[in-house]
Design a protein around this motif. Structure first.
Motif, PDB file in Angstrom:
ATOM      1  N   ARG A 199      78.998  53.303  35.664  1.00 23.27           N
ATOM      2  CA  ARG A 199      78.464  51.938  35.529  1.00 23.27           C
ATOM      3  C   ARG A 199      77.191  51.920  34.700  1.00 23.27           C
ATOM      4  O   ARG A 199      76.973  50.986  33.903  1.00 23.27           O
ATOM      5  CB  ARG A 199      78.189  51.354  36.917  1.00 23.27           C
ATOM      6  N   ALA A 200      76.334  52.912  34.876  1.00 17.87           N
ATOM      7  CA  ALA A 200      75.092  52.965  34.102  1.00 17.87           C
ATOM      8  C   ALA A 200      75.397  53.082  32.613  1.00 17.87           C
ATOM      9  O   ALA A 200      74.744  52.447  31.773  1.00 17.87           O
ATOM     10  CB  ALA A 200      74.229  54.136  34.560  1.00 17.87           C
ATOM     11  N   TRP A 201      76.391  53.897  32.271  1.00 22.60           N
ATOM     12  CA  TRP A 201      76.762  54.048  30.858  1.00 22.60           C
ATOM     13  C   TRP A 201      77.319  52.741  30.305  1.00 22.60           C
ATOM     14  O   TRP A 201      76.966  52.316  29.205  1.00 22.60           O
ATOM     15  CB  TRP A 201      77.789  55.173  30.715  1.00 22.60           C
ATOM     16  N   GLN A 202      78.175  52.076  31.068  1.00 15.83           N
ATOM     17  CA  GLN A 202      78.764  50.807  30.626  1.00 15.83           C
ATOM     18  C   GLN A 202      77.696  49.725  30.484  1.00 15.83           C
ATOM     19  O   GLN A 202      77.687  48.986  29.488  1.00 15.83           O
ATOM     20  CB  GLN A 202      79.841  50.366  31.607  1.00 15.83           C
ATOM     21  N   ASP A 203      76.807  49.620  31.469  1.00 14.06           N
ATOM     22  CA  ASP A 203      75.748  48.608  31.390  1.00 14.06           C
ATOM     23  C   ASP A 203      74.798  48.886  30.234  1.00 14.06           C
ATOM     24  O   ASP A 203      74.307  47.958  29.589  1.00 14.06           O
ATOM     25  CB  ASP A 203      74.962  48.570  32.705  1.00 14.06           C
ATOM     26  N   GLY A 204      74.523  50.162  29.973  1.00 16.46           N
ATOM     27  CA  GLY A 204      73.682  50.509  28.836  1.00 16.46           C
ATOM     28  C   GLY A 204      74.303  50.075  27.528  1.00 16.46           C
ATOM     29  O   GLY A 204      73.613  49.590  26.621  1.00 16.46           O
ATOM     30  N   LYS A 205      75.611  50.234  27.417  1.00 12.13           N
ATOM     31  CA  LYS A 205      76.322  49.787  26.216  1.00 12.13           C
ATOM     32  C   LYS A 205      76.217  48.273  26.060  1.00 12.13           C
ATOM     33  O   LYS A 205      75.996  47.753  24.953  1.00 12.13           O
ATOM     34  CB  LYS A 205      77.796  50.206  26.297  1.00 12.13           C
ATOM     35  N   GLU A 206      76.392  47.550  27.172  1.00 15.07           N
ATOM     36  CA  GLU A 206      76.301  46.092  27.133  1.00 15.07           C
ATOM     37  C   GLU A 206      74.895  45.624  26.766  1.00 15.07           C
ATOM     38  O   GLU A 206      74.723  44.557  26.172  1.00 15.07           O
ATOM     39  CB  GLU A 206      76.709  45.510  28.480  1.00 15.07           C
ATOM     40  N   MET A 207      73.898  46.410  27.091  1.00 15.61           N
ATOM     41  CA  MET A 207      72.510  46.064  26.754  1.00 15.61           C
ATOM     42  C   MET A 207      72.162  46.397  25.315  1.00 15.61           C
ATOM     43  O   MET A 207      71.062  46.093  24.856  1.00 15.61           O
ATOM     44  CB  MET A 207      71.553  46.802  27.693  1.00 15.61           C
ATOM     45  N   GLY A 208      73.076  47.061  24.624  1.00 18.49           N
ATOM     46  CA  GLY A 208      72.847  47.372  23.217  1.00 18.49           C
ATOM     47  C   GLY A 208      72.253  48.738  22.965  1.00 18.49           C
ATOM     48  O   GLY A 208      71.812  49.019  21.842  1.00 18.49           O
ATOM     49  N   LEU A 209      72.223  49.602  23.981  1.00 19.52           N
ATOM     50  CA  LEU A 209      71.690  50.949  23.787  1.00 19.52           C
ATOM     51  C   LEU A 209      72.701  51.808  23.038  1.00 19.52           C
ATOM     52  O   LEU A 209      73.909  51.697  23.251  1.00 19.52           O
ATOM     53  CB  LEU A 209      71.361  51.594  25.135  1.00 19.52           C
ATOM     54  N   SER A 210      72.200  52.672  22.182  1.00 25.96           N
ATOM     55  CA  SER A 210      73.068  53.567  21.425  1.00 25.96           C
ATOM     56  C   SER A 210      73.471  54.773  22.274  1.00 25.96           C
ATOM     57  O   SER A 210      72.861  55.044  23.320  1.00 25.96           O
ATOM     58  CB  SER A 210      72.358  54.047  20.162  1.00 25.96           C
ATOM     59  N   ASP A 211      74.485  55.499  21.808  1.00 27.86           N
ATOM     60  CA  ASP A 211      74.911  56.694  22.526  1.00 27.86           C
ATOM     61  C   ASP A 211      73.790  57.726  22.598  1.00 27.86           C
ATOM     62  O   ASP A 211      73.636  58.425  23.610  1.00 27.86           O
ATOM     63  CB  ASP A 211      76.136  57.310  21.828  1.00 27.86           C
ATOM     64  N   GLU A 212      73.004  57.822  21.539  1.00 22.12           N
ATOM     65  CA  GLU A 212      71.897  58.771  21.527  1.00 22.12           C
ATOM     66  C   GLU A 212      70.852  58.407  22.572  1.00 22.12           C
ATOM     67  O   GLU A 212      70.323  59.284  23.268  1.00 22.12           O
ATOM     68  CB  GLU A 212      71.262  58.806  20.133  1.00 22.12           C
ATOM     69  N   GLN A 213      70.540  57.119  22.701  1.00 18.63           N
ATOM     70  CA  GLN A 213      69.572  56.685  23.702  1.00 18.63           C
ATOM     71  C   GLN A 213      70.093  56.938  25.118  1.00 18.63           C
ATOM     72  O   GLN A 213      69.343  57.358  26.002  1.00 18.63           O
ATOM     73  CB  GLN A 213      69.263  55.200  23.512  1.00 18.63           C
ATOM     74  N   LEU A 214      71.385  56.664  25.319  1.00 16.40           N
ATOM     75  CA  LEU A 214      71.966  56.878  26.638  1.00 16.40           C
ATOM     76  C   LEU A 214      71.971  58.361  27.003  1.00 16.40           C
ATOM     77  O   LEU A 214      71.633  58.736  28.128  1.00 16.40           O
ATOM     78  CB  LEU A 214      73.396  56.326  26.675  1.00 16.40           C
ATOM     79  N   ARG A 215      72.358  59.201  26.046  1.00 18.76           N
ATOM     80  CA  ARG A 215      72.353  60.644  26.315  1.00 18.76           C
ATOM     81  C   ARG A 215      70.945  61.147  26.601  1.00 18.76           C
ATOM     82  O   ARG A 215      70.737  61.995  27.480  1.00 18.76           O
ATOM     83  CB  ARG A 215      72.970  61.401  25.131  1.00 18.76           C
ATOM     84  N   SER A 216      69.974  60.612  25.870  1.00 23.85           N
ATOM     85  CA  SER A 216      68.582  61.007  26.102  1.00 23.85           C
ATOM     86  C   SER A 216      68.120  60.598  27.498  1.00 23.85           C
ATOM     87  O   SER A 216      67.450  61.357  28.197  1.00 23.85           O
ATOM     88  CB  SER A 216      67.678  60.374  25.037  1.00 23.85           C
ATOM     89  N   GLY A 217      68.504  59.396  27.914  1.00 24.81           N
ATOM     90  CA  GLY A 217      68.128  58.923  29.241  1.00 24.81           C
ATOM     91  C   GLY A 217      68.753  59.750  30.351  1.00 24.81           C
ATOM     92  O   GLY A 217      68.089  60.117  31.331  1.00 24.81           O
ATOM     93  N   PHE A 218      70.040  60.061  30.197  1.00 26.29           N
ATOM     94  CA  PHE A 218      70.712  60.870  31.210  1.00 26.29           C
ATOM     95  C   PHE A 218      70.150  62.287  31.254  1.00 26.29           C
ATOM     96  O   PHE A 218      70.021  62.885  32.329  1.00 26.29           O
ATOM     97  CB  PHE A 218      72.218  60.905  30.948  1.00 26.29           C
ATOM     98  N   LYS A 219      69.808  62.817  30.078  1.00 26.92           N
ATOM     99  CA  LYS A 219      69.243  64.159  30.049  1.00 26.92           C
ATOM    100  C   LYS A 219      67.875  64.181  30.722  1.00 26.92           C
ATOM    101  O   LYS A 219      67.549  65.126  31.460  1.00 26.92           O
ATOM    102  CB  LYS A 219      69.128  64.645  28.603  1.00 26.92           C
ATOM    103  N   THR A 220      67.090  63.132  30.498  1.00 24.35           N
ATOM    104  CA  THR A 220      65.784  63.043  31.151  1.00 24.35           C
ATOM    105  C   THR A 220      65.939  62.979  32.665  1.00 24.35           C
ATOM    106  O   THR A 220      65.215  63.646  33.412  1.00 24.35           O
ATOM    107  CB  THR A 220      65.031  61.801  30.654  1.00 24.35           C
ATOM    108  N   GLY A 221      66.893  62.167  33.135  1.00 20.61           N
ATOM    109  CA  GLY A 221      67.130  62.077  34.572  1.00 20.61           C
ATOM    110  C   GLY A 221      67.594  63.384  35.169  1.00 20.61           C
ATOM    111  O   GLY A 221      67.169  63.776  36.269  1.00 20.61           O
ATOM    112  N   PHE A 222      68.450  64.089  34.435  1.00 19.13           N
ATOM    113  CA  PHE A 222      68.955  65.382  34.923  1.00 19.13           C
ATOM    114  C   PHE A 222      67.822  66.395  35.048  1.00 19.13           C
ATOM    115  O   PHE A 222      67.696  67.095  36.057  1.00 19.13           O
ATOM    116  CB  PHE A 222      70.032  65.901  33.971  1.00 19.13           C
TER     117      PHE A 222
END
Length: 253
Positions: free
Chosen positions: A47-70
């Motif tokens: 859901r976080a990935w899908q909502d990020g896409k709907e908000m206009g975030l790029s794949d690079e931004q999403l991967r960066s965010g998930f990596k930071t959380g990890f």
């Protein structure tokens, strides 16, 4: 013969209730609970990935965010692992696995188990704890953590509206309110640790110093990957410094 005698003496030190605490049936009973937690994590991730896409975030931004959380989860994971080792020795592997998968706070689980066995006149670590006392400890841990789950389930859907009301309709204030809430949460937890003793104070000081240094390096070199490692690195270093102080000099207050 000597080896057999030593094995028998070591085996006899294991409390009788551990036969139940580490039984296969208890392992099977905890599997559904942990499976639900893993399923929730997978659903939230999707859901976080899908909502990020709907908000206009790029794949690079999403991967960066998930990596930071990890990476940021590494520090708390070490603390939970250390707590799990202590919990396994007192309530067994299955219950420790289940409880720390759901709540993740050994600071709650150990006192709750102690309260449970104390109703029968025992203390954690006693070799003659009965099965009834052990069962009471498990029920105390389980029912005691139910309140947190209910508050999360019933209160989470209203958090976003509450945050917007606090911002009073000003969208620019929403990031400020979120950051202030996070700083307040960290400050709340640290305020109880700093006066607890020398190891705790040293751990907090070392973690804060490492955080400042790593963020300074990240800003100076404009390196986002360094910033992603800041929180996890600070937590791990703070944990190691606290353990080192406890082992070497102990607590001075």
């Amino acid at each position: 013969m000597i080896a057999v005698t030593m094995w028998y003496e070591a085996f006899s030190l294991v409390p009788a209730y551990m036969d139940i605490a580490n039984s296969r049936w208890l392992w099977l009973a905890t599997v559904p609970v942990v499976s639900v937690v893993l399923l929730q994590a997978a659903i939230f991730l999707r859901r976080a990935w899908q909502d990020g896409k709907e908000m206009g975030l790029s794949d690079e931004q999403l991967r960066s965010g998930f990596k930071t959380g990890f990476i940021s989860a590494i520090g708390p994971a070490f603390a939970v692992l250390a707590g799990m080792l202590a919990l396994i020795a007192t309530v067994g592997g299955p219950v420790a696995w289940m409880r720390l998968s759901v709540i993740g706070s050994v600071a709650f689980e150990l006192p709750a188990a102690e309260i449970g066995v104390s109703q029968f006149g025992y203390s954690l670590g006693d070799g003659d704890i009965t099965r009834e006392a052990y069962t009471t400890a498990v029920w105390t841990m389980t029912l005691g953590g139910t309140g947190w789950l209910l508050v999360s389930a019933l209160g989470t859907p209203h958090m976003e509206s509450a945050r917007r009301k606090i911002a009073n309709g000003k969208d620019d204030l929403i990031p400020v309110v979120s950051s202030a809430a996070m700083l307040g949460a960290f400050a709340y937890f640290l305020s109880g640790e700093i006066p607890a003793g020398t190891p705790e104070t040293g751990s907090v000081a070392a973690g804060g110093l490492v955080m400042l240094v790593v963020l300074h390096i990240a800003d100076k070199r404009d390196a986002q990957w360094v910033r992603e490692w800041a929180l996890g690195t600070a937590m791990v270093v703070g944990l190691l410094v606290g353990v080192a102080i406890q082992v070497t000099v102990g607590s001075w207050w």
